[in-house]
Design a protein around this motif. Structure first.
Motif, PDB file in Angstrom:
ATOM      1  N   THR A   1      37.933  51.360  25.454  1.00 23.58           N
ATOM      2  CA  THR A   1      38.891  52.393  25.839  1.00 23.58           C
ATOM      3  C   THR A   1      40.298  51.888  25.524  1.00 23.58           C
ATOM      4  OG1 THR A   1      39.137  51.523  28.083  1.00 23.58           O
ATOM      5  CG2 THR A   1      37.380  53.153  27.705  1.00 23.58           C
ATOM      6  N   ILE A   2      41.275  52.718  25.801  1.00 19.45           N
ATOM      7  CA  ILE A   2      42.649  52.299  25.575  1.00 19.45           C
ATOM      8  C   ILE A   2      42.993  51.096  26.444  1.00 19.45           C
ATOM      9  CG2 ILE A   2      43.536  53.937  27.286  1.00 19.45           C
ATOM     10  CD1 ILE A   2      45.251  52.655  24.050  1.00 19.45           C
TER      11      ILE A   2
ATOM     12  N   TRP B   1      41.913  47.970  24.537  1.00 20.63           N
ATOM     13  CA  TRP B   1      42.875  47.631  23.478  1.00 20.63           C
ATOM     14  C   TRP B   1      44.173  47.088  24.086  1.00 20.63           C
ATOM     15  CZ3 TRP B   1      41.669  47.517  18.399  1.00 20.63           C
ATOM     16  CH2 TRP B   1      40.514  48.189  17.989  1.00 20.63           C
ATOM     17  N   ASN B   2      44.622  47.694  25.153  1.00 16.47           N
ATOM     18  CA  ASN B   2      45.855  47.219  25.795  1.00 16.47           C
ATOM     19  C   ASN B   2      45.695  45.795  26.301  1.00 16.47           C
ATOM     20  OD1 ASN B   2      47.077  49.656  25.320  1.00 16.47           O
ATOM     21  ND2 ASN B   2      46.890  50.413  27.420  1.00 16.47           N
TER      22      ASN B   2
ATOM     23  N   VAL C   1      40.938  57.120  20.543  1.00 14.46           N
ATOM     24  CA  VAL C   1      41.750  56.121  21.238  1.00 14.46           C
ATOM     25  C   VAL C   1      43.207  56.352  20.854  1.00 14.46           C
ATOM     26  CG1 VAL C   1      42.203  53.673  21.618  1.00 14.46           C
ATOM     27  CG2 VAL C   1      39.872  54.460  21.211  1.00 14.46           C
ATOM     28  N   ASP C   2      43.989  56.783  21.804  1.00 16.15           N
ATOM     29  CA  ASP C   2      45.404  57.065  21.563  1.00 16.15           C
ATOM     30  C   ASP C   2      46.259  56.090  22.350  1.00 16.15           C
ATOM     31  OD1 ASP C   2      44.864  59.342  19.934  1.00 16.15           O
ATOM     32  OD2 ASP C   2      44.471  60.510  21.755  1.00 16.15           O
ATOM     33  N   ALA C   3      47.254  55.546  21.683  1.00 19.35           N
ATOM     34  CA  ALA C   3      48.154  54.601  22.337  1.00 19.35           C
ATOM     35  C   ALA C   3      48.887  55.281  23.492  1.00 19.35           C
ATOM     36  CB  ALA C   3      49.158  54.055  21.332  1.00 19.35           C
ATOM     37  N   ASP C   4      49.151  54.525  24.535  1.00 16.39           N
ATOM     38  CA  ASP C   4      49.923  55.040  25.667  1.00 16.39           C
ATOM     39  C   ASP C   4      51.149  54.162  25.879  1.00 16.39           C
ATOM     40  OD1 ASP C   4      48.923  52.732  26.806  1.00 16.39           O
ATOM     41  OD2 ASP C   4      47.588  53.740  28.212  1.00 16.39           O
TER      42      ASP C   4
ATOM     43  N   THR D   1      50.467  50.388  25.847  1.00 16.66           N
ATOM     44  CA  THR D   1      50.270  49.864  24.489  1.00 16.66           C
ATOM     45  C   THR D   1      51.607  49.596  23.830  1.00 16.66           C
ATOM     46  OG1 THR D   1      48.482  51.511  24.379  1.00 16.66           O
ATOM     47  CG2 THR D   1      48.928  50.224  22.396  1.00 16.66           C
TER      48      THR D   1
END
Length: 844
Positions: free
Chosen positions: A438-439, A442-443, A471-474, A477
């Protein structure tokens, strides 16, 4: 609009009838003509039936009296069975219903029972069957059906029910309208919910509460609060406890203490009944808005016997990093006879994790096992996190291996644990084998790489993440990515990151905004940094600190001090970090008097006790101004023993001022406090070299060699067309070295650059000194930039050490002759060089 009967995905099972009959004595088939008994019946005792066995016994008594086909009695029995709301009682009610005359009231009771118990599909199927049987829904049926749609998020079915409501002219009924508002809000269709709400001629507290809660639960906290105050001012409607809990929660999400206090004041003055949920919400709001004192008062007022209240206090203490206070709440719970639940244990174990206290963590683990909480995934996840952070990886893996349901959070805990222990390789290998990412995954890995100083690798992982579907950066991130970019000093990359944030609609809150300000300041673009800062709302001290530091690094000391004054005028209390930025600005700008005034105001005006870092800034400020004796007296007046950093600041000042004796004194102090500190030896040897005391310099260098200490080589980075080139002093291995040498010769021979031989702190001849100066890393990078970039473009260089005076004068000459802006960032500040002038005014 189509009616519900046309919905293709509602099963036609309603047409089937059961072939087996329940054990119902003397019962006739539901198609038989029903009877109505006018004699007195035993239904008065029905309200006392509270279990399925009592309901069956009651039905048996009806059969004995010949009332098992009595419409009134069976209807009341069905209704009472539905009220109990258990799966057994609903099954019993359905059997009674299937073999009785199905009245509208029976349908409504059963639909309501199914919806209330979460059996939403059964409720909607029964709604359809009711219509097929030719029984028209009424103003009670529609709300029960919409409730089922809201709970199951069956938006298509709910929309068709809405169409049926309009068709059957129930759209103006208040009960039905409230149900529509609630349905659309629960399904996230807030525009539709608001449209129904706005068209209501009359509204009651349920209407307002449904809309307010819809906003609050869907992330529109400001709209929820605004609507609450509109409710208070425009209509004579008294909010209930549900309304207040939603509004308080919205204030917590906004972290708006002032508005939260207004809502709390309204509760106190309006006489709204305060219940446990409301108190817990108030405590949670105050804690999230940094109103800890008020939260404590509420906690003490309502006591520690409220489990939800205790959990709200403990979880917020953990979130704020106040782990001992969180454990104190849990201890008070147990002393008060309240048994901690699994939510309590999440806070307790998280506290142990932050404290890295494995002994307390094991005690919590024992409580988890004794109370059967180990079956909860989130409890196991926090246990894994605790053991990993306490470096008990074997125990963590035992819990991991026993888990039947390893969620992505479980894997994230392992990865985060490895990073916490500095084992980035293991974290990366685990990350690659994760079955799902999930994001947060990755974070975690990107943040870990940044934490370990692997900035280029962090950027590469971020680029890889962008190719992953779903998966979209937030904001988290981008904070890590921006931090990595700032350390690299790559402005083109910084501009792309900011563009990415804007293009993808990532919300720039104060934390991300502060990181972006810091990124651009580190990349030598103070204008953009300040522009982002000016656009931030609810700026906290960290944001002001980043802006002040940006101005200080760029040499704009006056603007840095203006920002500091603006911050204090707005009522923000400066902390120790912002004072470091302000004092650094004074040091870089030579603002001795302002620096003294700020330092003196720390404790007298702002109640912040100066720490060693602040004394270090003052020593640097006084030393740069040549006030070495005053700097020494300040050190001696420190309330605690000065550390090696303080003495190193004095030693660096002695290097600039050429004070050999005081430099030797400071160096001797450092060698006692931190004998492994390479920089102090280098500074002292440079002081001796500048004074021509070559024997003393040789002794210092020999001492370094004997202790295994080595001066780090000067390295400089320059980015050309998206590629970073690194140059090291004395290294001529770059493939473009012949062209670089030609450019260096052009500047030195043809343009008249006179080397500053005093910058070579070695006992060698003049020719050797000239050659050594020509191989300084920043000079190699500048020459490469001149031959590799288009005319007129800015040359940006990042150096790991302080820029020498010869390279500084070289850069000023090159900027004037070639009409280039050269931005040189060393380990202390930025030099913005244009048309032969530098922003530092030759003071660095």
């Amino acid at each position: 609009m189509a009616t519900l009967v046309t919905v293709p995905h509602l099963s036609p099972m309603v047409f089937a009838t059961s072939t087996s009959r329940p054990f119902l004595s003397n019962q006739t088939h539901r198609n038989n003509k029903p009877t109505t008994n006018n004699l007195s019946s035993p239904t008065n005792s029905l309200k006392n039936c509270n279990t399925i066995d009592e309901l069956k016994l009651f039905h048996h008594s009806l059969a004995k009296q010949g009332l098992d086909n009595d419409v009134s009695s069976i209807t009341k029995l069905v209704a009472r069975s539905c009220e109990l709301g258990t799966r057994e009682s609903l099954t019993f009610a359905r059997k009674l219903f299937d073999f009785s005359y199905g009245s509208r009231f029976m349908y409504n009771s059963l639909i309501r029972g199914y919806a209330s118990s979460g059996l939403c599909e059964e409720a909607l199927l029964l709604f359809l069957r009711m219509m097929i049987d030719g029984i028209s829904p009424d103003k009670y049926t529609f709300p029960f059906g919409l409730s089922a749609c809201a709970k199951s998020r069956a938006e298509r079915d709910g929309v068709q029910i809405h169409g049926l409501i309009v068709k059957m002219d129930y759209a103006k009924d208040l009960f039905v309208q409230n149900s529509l508002v609630h349905f659309y809000a629960e399904c996230g269709e807030l525009v539709c919910a608001r449209k129904v709400f706005d068209e209501m001629p009359l509204r009651n507290v349920v209407s307002w509460t449904s809309m307010i809660c819809g906003y609050a639960r869907r992330g529109f906290a400001k709209e929820a609060v605004d609507l609450f105050f509109e409710m208070m001012s425009s209509e004579d409607v008294r909010p209930n406890s549900v309304t207040m809990v939603c509004v308080i929660s919205a204030c917590a999400k906004l972290e708006d203490l002032e508005t939260g206090e207004k809502v709390h004041a309204f509760i106190s003055s309006s006489g709204v009944e305060v219940n446990d949920l409301m108190v817990s919400a108030l405590v949670d709001m105050y804690m999230k808005c940094n109103g800890n004192d008020t939260a404590k008062q509420l906690f003490e007022q309502y006591g520690a016997r409220n489990l939800d209240l205790c959990n709200a206090m403990a979880s917020n203490y953990v979130r704020q990093g106040l782990t001992k206070e969180a454990l104190g709440v849990l201890s008070l719970m147990m002393d008060s006879g309240v048994r901690p639940d699994r939510i309590s244990m999440l806070s307790a174990i998280s506290s142990c994790s932050q404290l890295k206290n494995v002994l307390w963590g094991k005690s919590c683990h024992g409580y988890v096992l004794r109370n059967g909480f180990e079956s909860w995934d989130n409890v196991c996840n926090v246990l894994i996190d605790m053991y990993m952070k306490c470096q008990k990886q074997d125990t963590a893996f035992k819990i991991f291996d026993r888990m039947l349901n390893k969620t992505v959070v479980t894997w994230n805990s392992i990865v985060a644990g490895y990073i916490e222990n500095g084992d980035v390789d293991a974290a990366w290998e685990t990350f690659k084998t994760m079955p799902e990412k999930t994001i947060v995954s990755w974070n975690t890995i990107i943040g870990g790489l940044v934490q370990e100083g692997m900035f280029e690798e962090a950027i590469e992982v971020f680029r890889s993440m962008q190719s992953q579907e779903g998966v979209d950066a937030d904001g988290v991130t981008m904070m890590s990515v921006a931090s990595a970019c700032g350390h690299l000093g790559a402005l083109d990359l910084a501009k792309w990151i900011y563009y990415y944030v804007e293009k993808n609609g990532i919300h720039v809150d104060v934390r991300l905004g502060t990181t972006l300000v810091d990124m651009f300041s580190r990349c030598g673009d103070p204008e953009t940094a300040l522009s982002i800062f000016d656009g931030l709302t609810n700026r906290d001290v960290s944001a002001w600190t980043a802006a002040i530091r940006a101005m200080a690094m760029s040499g704009n000391a006056e603007r840095a001090i203006e920002l500091f004054d603006e911050m204090t005028e707005q009522g923000l209390k400066p902390d120790g970090v912002v004072f470091v930025g302000a004092l650094t600005a004074c040091s870089h700008g030579g603002l001795v008097q302002q620096g003294k005034e700020i330092f003196e105001s720390m404790e007298k005006v702002h109640g912040v006790s100066p720490e060693e870092v602040h004394y270090g800034c003052m020593v640097d400020l006084l030393g740069r101004a040549g006030l070495l004796e005053e700097a020494l007296q300040l050190i001696k007046s420190m309330p605690s023993e000065p550390n090696d950093v303080i003495w190193n600041s004095l030693l660096a000042a002695c290097r600039v001022q050429g004070n050999v004796e005081l430099a030797a004194y400071a160096a001797a102090k450092i060698q006692v406090l931190a004998p492994e500190r390479t920089g102090s030896y280098v500074l002292l040897s440079n002081v001796y070299a500048s004074a021509g005391r070559w024997n003393d310099m040789a002794k210092v260098r020999l001492s370094m060699k004997e202790k295994g200490l080595r001066k780090p080589p000067g390295t400089s980075l320059i980015e050309i067309r998206g590629k970073t080139h690194e140059f090291t002093s004395g290294d001529d291995s770059h493939p473009e070295m012949p062209k670089i040498e030609a450019m260096l010769d052009e500047v030195s021979r043809d343009l008249g650059h006179v080397p500053d031989l005093s910058s070579v702190l070695m006992d060698v001849d003049e020719h050797e000194k000239r050659f050594m100066l020509s191989r300084h890393s920043e000079k190699l990078a500048m020459a490469f930039g001149l031959i590799s970039s288009k005319k007129g473009t800015t040359i940006r260089i990042v150096k790991n050490l302080r820029v020498c005076s010869d390279c500084h004068s070289f850069a000023k000459l090159a900027s004037k002759v070639y009409n280039r802006e050269i931005i040189l960032r060393d380990n202390n500040r930025f030099h913005f060089i244009s048309q032969g002038k530098c922003s530092c005014n030759d003071f660095w």
